[in-house]
Write a protein that holds these residues in place. Structure first.
Motif, short mmCIF file in Angstrom:
data_model
loop_
_atom_site.label_atom_id
_atom_site.label_comp_id
_atom_site.label_asym_id
_atom_site.label_seq_id
_atom_site.Cartn_x
_atom_site.Cartn_y
_atom_site.Cartn_z
N THR A 224 0.85 -1.19 0.00
CA THR A 224 0.00 0.00 0.00
C THR A 224 0.88 1.24 0.00
O THR A 224 1.79 1.37 0.84
N ILE A 225 0.63 2.14 -0.93
CA ILE A 225 1.45 3.35 -1.04
C ILE A 225 1.28 4.23 0.19
O ILE A 225 0.17 4.55 0.60
N THR A 226 2.42 4.63 0.77
CA THR A 226 2.41 5.55 1.91
C THR A 226 2.95 6.93 1.51
O THR A 226 2.63 7.92 2.15
N GLU A 227 3.80 6.96 0.47
CA GLU A 227 4.31 8.22 -0.07
C GLU A 227 4.51 8.04 -1.56
O GLU A 227 4.89 6.96 -2.02
N GLY A 232 9.87 9.12 -6.82
CA GLY A 232 9.90 7.87 -6.08
C GLY A 232 8.60 7.59 -5.36
O GLY A 232 7.62 8.34 -5.45
N LEU A 233 8.58 6.47 -4.62
CA LEU A 233 7.42 6.11 -3.81
C LEU A 233 7.85 5.20 -2.68
O LEU A 233 8.92 4.57 -2.74
N SER A 234 7.00 5.13 -1.64
CA SER A 234 7.21 4.21 -0.53
C SER A 234 5.93 3.41 -0.34
O SER A 234 4.82 3.92 -0.57
N ILE A 235 6.08 2.14 0.04
CA ILE A 235 4.92 1.28 0.28
C ILE A 235 5.08 0.55 1.60
O ILE A 235 6.19 0.38 2.11
N GLN A 236 3.96 0.10 2.14
CA GLN A 236 3.95 -0.79 3.30
C GLN A 236 3.62 -2.17 2.78
O GLN A 236 2.52 -2.40 2.26
N SER A 237 4.57 -3.09 2.86
CA SER A 237 4.39 -4.43 2.32
C SER A 237 4.50 -5.46 3.43
O SER A 237 4.74 -5.12 4.60
N ASP A 238 4.36 -6.75 3.08
CA ASP A 238 4.54 -7.82 4.06
C ASP A 238 5.97 -7.85 4.57
O ASP A 238 6.23 -8.41 5.64
N GLN A 239 6.90 -7.28 3.80
CA GLN A 239 8.30 -7.23 4.21
C GLN A 239 8.63 -5.98 5.03
O GLN A 239 9.77 -5.76 5.40
N GLY A 240 7.61 -5.15 5.26
CA GLY A 240 7.81 -3.91 5.98
C GLY A 240 7.76 -2.72 5.04
O GLY A 240 7.32 -2.82 3.89
N SER A 241 8.26 -1.58 5.51
CA SER A 241 8.27 -0.37 4.70
C SER A 241 9.40 -0.44 3.67
O SER A 241 10.53 -0.82 4.01
N MET A 242 9.09 -0.09 2.41
CA MET A 242 10.08 -0.12 1.34
C MET A 242 9.98 1.17 0.54
O MET A 242 8.87 1.64 0.24
N SER A 243 11.14 1.73 0.17
CA SER A 243 11.17 2.97 -0.61
C SER A 243 11.91 2.73 -1.92
O SER A 243 12.90 2.01 -1.96
#
Length: 398
Positions: A224-227, A232-243
């Motif tokens: 899910t996109i958080t930024e 660029g973009l950041s998401i919240q995934s099953d692996q945690g936050s990724m940018s």
């Protein structure tokens, strides 16, 4: 290129032609004498050819640009800065009428990167400059080499990227090329010669495999996109936050915080995650329609029984059912959707029609089973027993 720069180039290339031009290509005429026609000839390799012009690199590595307007109008004069108190005029001749051998005709706009051309610069006594671009007479003995990454392989030709922004296409016998088993992302060294405006590969050595750029190993992750921004973009995934960083702002255009997406990415040598593609995560849901409006559809999920609410895409994506028009309460539907901050967005709806007819048939059969006792009466020949049998016959029909 201005005439002033051209004049400087003329002087420098006079030296180049004398030192480096092969036999038969050295400059003719005598420089430094007023009123004498001066001619310089030198070889250069095509870097890029397009409708806007031609870019070449001479043997000393200097880039030279020939604008399409000058190529297309060889008789047009261009004024430049004055020299010796008078204006000079220049004409560049590089059209299809220029040939270097019978049947070999040059086409500047269509020249392939890597092709060698012969550039002749002539300065007349009146100061006018004529630049002629032709294909030199080269033999197979003039072998050249190029190294790069394979970007395309066809039946009888392949393309490499030498890393300077000028991809090179080589022709090769189909059976020989097939035996090489070339693949995109192979790194190769090619020995080749030029035949008119075509590069012929004589030998290809596969030296390894590229793992950078488009050849870098790629991965996919959902979240899910958080930024999100154009860089660029950041998401919240099953692996945690990724940018992730992006090289092209079009990759993240149209996405918003809260959208559930699939990110395709690779990792560069600095450890940065580079996103090459972002797409919505598609889902599928089936159920019975509980309520419907032109822009909102609620169904009872076939698996959980819980209500799922879908909305027509606010971006205006055309659905197979023209949004939710024609869908009725009680219809069994299959909905393809993606998830955004606004909710579940229906991308496609398949309507299978009313779902209640199967249940009604089952109730009718249940009533009929009660009449089995009456079937014994069918053995009676007459009288009241037979009447009872008649009743049993009705039950058997049910």
């Amino acid at each position: 290129m201005t005439r002033q720069r051209l004049a400087i180039l003329t002087a420098s290339l006079a030296l180049v032609g004398a030192v480096n031009a092969p036999a038969g290509l050295a400059h003719a005429g005598h420089h430094g004498h007023h009123g004498v026609t001066h001619t310089i000839k030198f070889l250069a390799k095509v870097v890029r050819s397009s409708s806007s012009g031609l870019l070449v690199r001479n043997q000393q590595g200097k880039m030279l640009w020939f604008a399409a307007s000058e190529i297309a109008h060889p008789t047009k004069h261009h004024q430049s800065a004055s020299r010796s108190h008078h204006r000079r005029h220049a004409t560049r001749v590089a059209d299809a009428s220029q040939t270097t051998a019978p049947g070999v005709t040059i086409n500047i706009v269509g020249l392939q990167p890597g092709v060698t051309v012969l550039i002749t610069e002539t300065i007349a006594p009146d100061g006018s400059i004529t630049i002629t671009i032709t294909l030199p007479t080269l033999t197979k003995s003039v072998e050249q080499t190029a190294s790069g990454v394979v970007t395309q392989v066809d039946d009888a030709d392949f393309v490499i990227d030498p890393g300077d922004g000028s991809p090179m296409q080589f022709d090769m016998a189909a059976n020989t090329l097939n035996d090489l088993n070339l693949s995109t992302c192979d790194t190769v060294t090619v020995t080749y010669h030029q035949d008119a405006g075509v590069l012929i590969a004589d030998n290809v050595v596969i030296t390894g495999s590229s793992t950078t750029g488009d050849c870098a190993q790629s991965y996919d992750v959902d979240g899910t996109i958080t930024e999100v921004s154009g860089s660029g973009l950041s998401i919240q995934s099953d692996q945690g936050s990724m940018s992730f960083v992006v090289d092209d702002p079009d990759i993240t255009e149209g996405f918003n915080v809260g959208d559930v997406v699939d990110v395709t990415y690779s990792q560069d040598s600095n450890g940065n995650l580079d996103a090459s593609d972002v797409e919505y995560v598609e889902g599928d849901d089936q159920g019975i329609v509980a309520s419907v409006t032109p822009t909102k559809l609620t169904i009872a999920d076939a698996t959980t029984g819980e209500p799922d609410v879908f909305i027509a895409d606010p971006g205006g994506i055309q659905l197979s059912t023209d949004a939710f028009t024609g869908i009725n309460v009680g219809d069994r539907v299959d909905v393809c959707f993606h998830t955004t901050a606004a909710g579940l967005i229906a991308d496609d709806v398949t309507d299978s029609g009313p779902s209640g007819s199967g249940h009604q048939g089952g109730n009718s059969g249940s009533t009929g089973s009660t009449g089995t006792t009456g079937s014994t009466g069918s053995t009676g020949s007459t009288g009241s027993t037979g009447s009872t049998g008649s009743s049993g016959s009705t039950g058997s029909h049910g």
